[in-house]
Scaffold this active site. Structure first.
Site, PDB file in Angstrom:
ATOM      1  N   ARG A  88       0.833  -1.201   0.000  1.00  0.00           N
ATOM      2  CA  ARG A  88       0.000   0.000   0.000  1.00  0.00           C
ATOM      3  C   ARG A  88       0.869   1.253   0.000  1.00  0.00           C
ATOM      4  O   ARG A  88       0.537   2.268  -0.610  1.00  0.00           O
ATOM      5  CB  ARG A  88      -0.915   0.003   1.230  1.00  0.00           C
ATOM      6  CG  ARG A  88      -1.968  -1.113   1.239  1.00  0.00           C
ATOM      7  CD  ARG A  88      -2.834  -1.026   2.497  1.00  0.00           C
ATOM      8  NE  ARG A  88      -3.879  -2.039   2.519  1.00  0.00           N
ATOM      9  CZ  ARG A  88      -3.746  -3.233   3.069  1.00  0.00           C
ATOM     10  NH1 ARG A  88      -2.585  -3.570   3.628  1.00  0.00           N
ATOM     11  NH2 ARG A  88      -4.739  -4.097   3.064  1.00  0.00           N
ATOM     12  N   ASP A 148     -10.272  -4.335   8.253  1.00  0.00           N
ATOM     13  CA  ASP A 148      -9.338  -5.247   8.919  1.00  0.00           C
ATOM     14  C   ASP A 148     -10.033  -6.045  10.019  1.00  0.00           C
ATOM     15  O   ASP A 148      -9.762  -7.237  10.207  1.00  0.00           O
ATOM     16  CB  ASP A 148      -8.161  -4.466   9.500  1.00  0.00           C
ATOM     17  CG  ASP A 148      -7.340  -3.768   8.428  1.00  0.00           C
ATOM     18  OD1 ASP A 148      -7.328  -4.256   7.289  1.00  0.00           O
ATOM     19  OD2 ASP A 148      -6.721  -2.738   8.737  1.00  0.00           O
TER      20      ASP A 148
END
Length: 311
Positions: A88, A148
């Site tokens: 990322r 998450d």
């Protein structure tokens, strides 16, 4: 209620589809820079309305921000997706310029929206959006912890072979493969600590699988995941629009909470009609706080890259 989703790729379109199905808005705008994509996807969605029973007005737009005027909530998914082997963090150079431009254009036509950031690297993009927007900090929210936490619950349910809806679990810290912190101590199965059902090695594997959950999917799919990220964004929007006062893990601006300042990082917050309303203190252990501090250091280091860019 008017909601805009910027970015009509897989994540943005999935998020918009979930918002439409749940009738969270009277008017839903999907905007993209690529000619015809947003218009085509909203038309496709509208053709499911009579089949699924929703009646939301859907508008697709190619880069015409006037269509987003007076939006109450704006979800930003714009930017390049991850490719196999890409972190990322490697996206920051390209996506920072995109996110800055989107925020500036949105604020030309909407005075005080709540802005939800999905674009990666999410913690840094949330920090950037807060800096650019100049809005009250409670109106800038990063989605990462919500996703998450959903992945954490997924792996816990698989390991235990139980209903995922009976699992409670939270992931705090950065939205990165090495910075997220699944709080295994606080994870429960119908109120009972999961440690009573899983041995340490199995629980450690669940934590490890959660941390690389996005990379695992990128490797399988050849691009970033979209069903869960899109649904996570929509769930966060739902908590805001319906003023649910839900506790969800989100990336927000910290000012001393959890021992950190001048950073946007994932912590449990109460979500309602004004954005994130308060941060909930989970009373971390010394080891958990040390992991959180390490995560903050990594995110702060990534944020420093913004200073090297010509934005």
């Amino acid at each position: 209620m008017k909601i805009t989703v910027v970015g009509a790729g897989a994540v943005g379109a999935t998020c918009a589809d979930n918002i439409a199905r749940k009738e969270l808005a009277d008017e839903l705008v999907l905007l993209d820079i690529k000619e015809g994509i947003a218009e085509g996807k909203t038309l496709d969605m509208y053709q499911t309305a009579s089949l699924l029973g929703f009646d939301t007005t859907l508008i697709g737009s190619t880069n015409d921000y006037t269509k987003t005027a007076n939006s109450d909530v704006v979800v930003i998914t714009s930017g390049l997706p991850r490719k196999p082997g890409m972190t990322r963090e490697e996206l920051i150079g390209v996506n920072a310029g995109i996110v800055k431009s989107v925020v500036e254009n949105i604020l030309k036509y909407s005075k005080n929206p709540i802005i939800v950031i999905i674009s990666n690297p999410m913690d840094t993009m949330t920090y950037l959006a807060k800096s650019v927007a100049g809005l009250d900090k409670h109106r800038i929210i990063g989605m990462g912890g919500t996703l998450d936490s959903a992945r954490f619950k997924c792996y816990l349910a698989k390991a235990m072979d139980v209903s995922i809806n009976d699992i409670s679990g939270t992931v705090i810290g950065g939205h990165g493969d090495t910075t997220m912190i699944p709080l295994k101590r606080l994870a429960t199965y119908n109120g009972v600590p999961v440690s009573q059902f899983l041995d340490d090695s199995t629980l450690d594997k669940v934590v490890a699988d959660t941390m690389v959950g996005g990379a695992t999917l990128t490797g399988l799919l050849g691009t970033s995941a979209w069903y869960a990220p899109g649904a996570a964004g929509a769930a966060l929007v739902e908590a805001i629009v319906r003023d649910e006062k839900k506790i969800m893990a989100c990336c927000v601006s910290l000012d001393g909470e959890y021992g950190q300042k001048d950073i946007c990082l994932g912590v449990p917050v109460v979500l309602g009609k004004n954005g994130w309303e308060k941060i909930v203190d989970y009373k971390l252990t010394a080891d958990e706080q040390a992991a959180f501090n390490k995560s903050a250091d990594a995110v702060r280091n990534m944020n420093s890259v913004l200073d090297t860019l010509s934005l």
